[in-house]
Design an enzyme around this catalytic site. Structure first.
Site, PDB file in Angstrom:
ATOM      1  N   LYS A 120       3.927   1.433 -10.999  1.00 13.91           N
ATOM      2  CA  LYS A 120       3.554   0.884  -9.844  1.00 13.91           C
ATOM      3  C   LYS A 120       3.841   1.533  -8.461  1.00 13.91           C
ATOM      4  O   LYS A 120       2.996   1.295  -7.442  1.00 13.91           O
ATOM      5  CB  LYS A 120       4.635  -0.599  -9.588  1.00 13.91           C
ATOM      6  CG  LYS A 120       4.245  -1.505 -10.906  1.00 13.91           C
ATOM      7  CD  LYS A 120       2.687  -1.675 -11.118  1.00 13.91           C
ATOM      8  CE  LYS A 120       2.534  -2.283 -12.559  1.00 13.91           C
ATOM      9  NZ  LYS A 120       1.126  -2.337 -13.037  1.00 13.91           N
ATOM     10  N   ARG A 133     -10.921   8.437   1.603  1.00 12.28           N
ATOM     11  CA  ARG A 133     -12.474   8.688   1.452  1.00 12.28           C
ATOM     12  C   ARG A 133     -12.995   7.260   2.540  1.00 12.28           C
ATOM     13  O   ARG A 133     -14.377   7.330   2.525  1.00 12.28           O
ATOM     14  CB  ARG A 133     -12.864   8.248  -0.195  1.00 12.28           C
ATOM     15  CG  ARG A 133     -12.256   8.914  -0.830  1.00 12.28           C
ATOM     16  CD  ARG A 133     -12.323   8.338  -2.203  1.00 12.28           C
ATOM     17  NE  ARG A 133     -13.568   8.139  -2.818  1.00 12.28           N
ATOM     18  CZ  ARG A 133     -13.994   7.382  -3.852  1.00 12.28           C
ATOM     19  NH1 ARG A 133     -13.209   6.467  -4.418  1.00 12.28           N
ATOM     20  NH2 ARG A 133     -15.316   7.189  -4.158  1.00 12.28           N
ATOM     21  N   GLN A 138     -12.242  -1.435   0.959  1.00 13.04           N
ATOM     22  CA  GLN A 138     -11.443  -1.795  -0.409  1.00 13.04           C
ATOM     23  C   GLN A 138      -9.897  -2.191   0.077  1.00 13.04           C
ATOM     24  O   GLN A 138      -9.268  -2.809  -0.899  1.00 13.04           O
ATOM     25  CB  GLN A 138     -11.509  -0.478  -1.084  1.00 13.04           C
ATOM     26  CG  GLN A 138     -12.981  -0.095  -1.306  1.00 13.04           C
ATOM     27  CD  GLN A 138     -13.539  -0.412  -2.664  1.00 13.04           C
ATOM     28  OE1 GLN A 138     -13.461  -1.731  -2.978  1.00 13.04           O
ATOM     29  NE2 GLN A 138     -14.061   0.334  -3.460  1.00 13.04           N
ATOM     30  N   HIS A 143      -5.526  -6.546  -2.303  1.00 16.26           N
ATOM     31  CA  HIS A 143      -5.247  -5.183  -2.896  1.00 16.26           C
ATOM     32  C   HIS A 143      -3.590  -4.832  -2.676  1.00 16.26           C
ATOM     33  O   HIS A 143      -2.839  -4.429  -3.258  1.00 16.26           O
ATOM     34  CB  HIS A 143      -6.187  -4.031  -2.352  1.00 16.26           C
ATOM     35  CG  HIS A 143      -5.590  -2.718  -2.745  1.00 16.26           C
ATOM     36  ND1 HIS A 143      -6.190  -2.143  -3.974  1.00 16.26           N
ATOM     37  CD2 HIS A 143      -5.048  -1.730  -1.917  1.00 16.26           C
ATOM     38  CE1 HIS A 143      -5.934  -0.784  -3.885  1.00 16.26           C
ATOM     39  NE2 HIS A 143      -4.994  -0.696  -2.563  1.00 16.26           N
ATOM     40  N   HIS A 146      -0.744  -7.065  -3.978  1.00 14.11           N
ATOM     41  CA  HIS A 146      -0.597  -6.953  -5.334  1.00 14.11           C
ATOM     42  C   HIS A 146       0.189  -5.679  -5.348  1.00 14.11           C
ATOM     43  O   HIS A 146       1.108  -5.674  -6.134  1.00 14.11           O
ATOM     44  CB  HIS A 146      -2.011  -6.830  -6.140  1.00 14.11           C
ATOM     45  CG  HIS A 146      -1.710  -6.822  -7.540  1.00 14.11           C
ATOM     46  ND1 HIS A 146      -0.898  -7.605  -8.103  1.00 14.11           N
ATOM     47  CD2 HIS A 146      -2.390  -5.990  -8.407  1.00 14.11           C
ATOM     48  CE1 HIS A 146      -1.009  -7.357  -9.582  1.00 14.11           C
ATOM     49  NE2 HIS A 146      -2.057  -6.386  -9.589  1.00 14.11           N
ATOM     50  N   LYS A 199     -17.628  -3.452 -14.754  1.00 11.83           N
ATOM     51  CA  LYS A 199     -16.627  -3.719 -13.558  1.00 11.83           C
ATOM     52  C   LYS A 199     -16.366  -5.391 -13.488  1.00 11.83           C
ATOM     53  O   LYS A 199     -15.261  -5.677 -13.488  1.00 11.83           O
ATOM     54  CB  LYS A 199     -17.024  -3.262 -12.396  1.00 11.83           C
ATOM     55  CG  LYS A 199     -16.093  -3.536 -11.305  1.00 11.83           C
ATOM     56  CD  LYS A 199     -16.440  -2.688  -9.780  1.00 11.83           C
ATOM     57  CE  LYS A 199     -15.394  -3.046  -8.802  1.00 11.83           C
ATOM     58  NZ  LYS A 199     -15.651  -2.539  -7.638  1.00 11.83           N
ATOM     59  N   THR A 203     -12.665  -7.813 -13.804  1.00 10.39           N
ATOM     60  CA  THR A 203     -11.913  -8.973 -13.029  1.00 10.39           C
ATOM     61  C   THR A 203     -11.850 -10.094 -13.799  1.00 10.39           C
ATOM     62  O   THR A 203     -10.816 -10.682 -13.554  1.00 10.39           O
ATOM     63  CB  THR A 203     -12.761  -9.063 -11.742  1.00 10.39           C
ATOM     64  OG1 THR A 203     -13.086  -7.880 -11.061  1.00 10.39           O
ATOM     65  CG2 THR A 203     -12.361 -10.113 -10.779  1.00 10.39           C
ATOM     66  N   GLN A 206      -8.717  -9.685 -15.704  1.00  8.14           N
ATOM     67  CA  GLN A 206      -7.660  -9.837 -14.838  1.00  8.14           C
ATOM     68  C   GLN A 206      -7.155 -11.400 -14.873  1.00  8.14           C
ATOM     69  O   GLN A 206      -6.147 -11.669 -14.858  1.00  8.14           O
ATOM     70  CB  GLN A 206      -7.600  -9.330 -13.654  1.00  8.14           C
ATOM     71  CG  GLN A 206      -7.644  -7.561 -13.846  1.00  8.14           C
ATOM     72  CD  GLN A 206      -8.207  -6.962 -12.537  1.00  8.14           C
ATOM     73  OE1 GLN A 206      -9.130  -7.471 -11.803  1.00  8.14           O
ATOM     74  NE2 GLN A 206      -7.208  -6.257 -11.856  1.00  8.14           N
TER      75      GLN A 206
END
Length: 294
Positions: A120, A133, A138, A143, A146, A199, A203, A206
């Site tokens: 983690k 980038r 994103q 994000h 988590h 992809k 999800t 998850q």
């Protein structure tokens, strides 16, 4: 610093109860401040990184992304395999498993879960690469939430309940991460992008993981076996937050985008595969690239 650590450890122990002595002296586990400081540095990176990159050209990071994602794929595969074999070896009960009931299998699971905790910290690099980038879209609340919470939660898990019923979520998550990091490793290779179709199902996987983890955790509440109840209630609560956030992400990313694509088809627009054509990402598709839910 030693005096501060001692006072903090005394306070945490008075709140949480005695720690599991089997992890005493392990890297990063004796004291909470290193984990907390890493989290603060991560949040500072999230806040300052995009500002630093605002007037700079984005970095490609293509080669290092392939290596990074491959490494995390292999680490996740190792953790998944070791956890499954240890659970089988120890005859773990799906409905409830105490932390001191399987002998050598417990010790094996503790060692693997330390790597899970440490992974983690490694995964903070996900956000670092987004910043380099300039993929700031994103870096969503989901994000950051988590990533920042998982490292801290697993520090406490490793110190108090480093095996037993804690195994399930880590095992399932390691399997999902094999799929996820292999996907992102391959997506860093332009020629592979048109062939990456799964992809959306990552999800979905998850969400299945969170629901099953909540169900499995609830079983230990209904049929207790000595695993601390406070941890079970906390895990159920945390799973609920992830389910809510991931469902929201899924609806925004796939349902609305799916409706938008249908409208484009009706208007005669030509859709590309996964937002890429011939392994390249046109400027107009980059702007609408799906955010990453991990």
């Amino acid at each position: 610093m030693e005096a501060f650590n001692h006072r903090l450890n005394t306070y945490i122990d008075s709140w949480m109860g005695p720690r599991d002595p089997r992890v005493r002296g392990w890297f990063l586990l004796d004291d909470y401040p290193p984990t907390f400081v890493c989290t603060i540095l991560y949040l500072l990176m999230v806040w300052m990184g995009p500002k630093y990159m605002k007037d700079r050209q984005p970095y490609s990071c293509r080669r290092i992304l392939v290596v990074y994602n491959l490494a995390l794929t292999l680490l996740s595969l190792y953790m998944f395999y070791e956890l499954v074999t240890a659970v089988w070896q120890g005859g773990y009960n799906f409905f409830c498993q105490d932390t001191r009931s399987a002998g050598a299998a417990d010790d094996k699971i503790i060692h693997v879960l330390w790597w899970y905790y440490f992974s983690k910290l490694i995964e903070f690099m996900d956000t670092f690469f987004f910043i380099l980038r300039k993929n700031n879209h994103q870096i969503t609340f989901l994000h950051v939430y988590h990533h920042a919470t998982m490292l801290n939660i697993w520090w406490f898990v490793m110190n108090w309940v480093p095996c037993g019923h804690s195994y399930f979520g880590a095992t399932f998550n390691s399997f999902i991460h094999v799929l996820m990091y292999s996907y992102y490793g391959l997506s860093a290779i332009p020629a592979m992008r048109p062939y990456l179709w799964w992809k959306k199902y990552i999800t979905q996987g998850q969400l299945v993981q969170f629901v099953l983890t909540m169900i499995q955790t609830s079983c230990a509440v209904v049929w207790p076996c000595g695993f601390p109840m406070g941890w079970l209630y906390f895990q159920i609560s945390y799973m609920i937050t992830l389910i809510v956030l991931f469902v929201n992400f899924y609806i925004k990313t796939y349902k609305k985008h799916g409706a938008s694509r249908k409208k484009d088809y009706r208007n005669g627009a030509v859709a590309s595969v996964n937002g890429h054509t011939n392994g390249t990402a046109p400027a107009e598709t980059v702007k609408h690239r799906k955010p990453r839910a991990d």
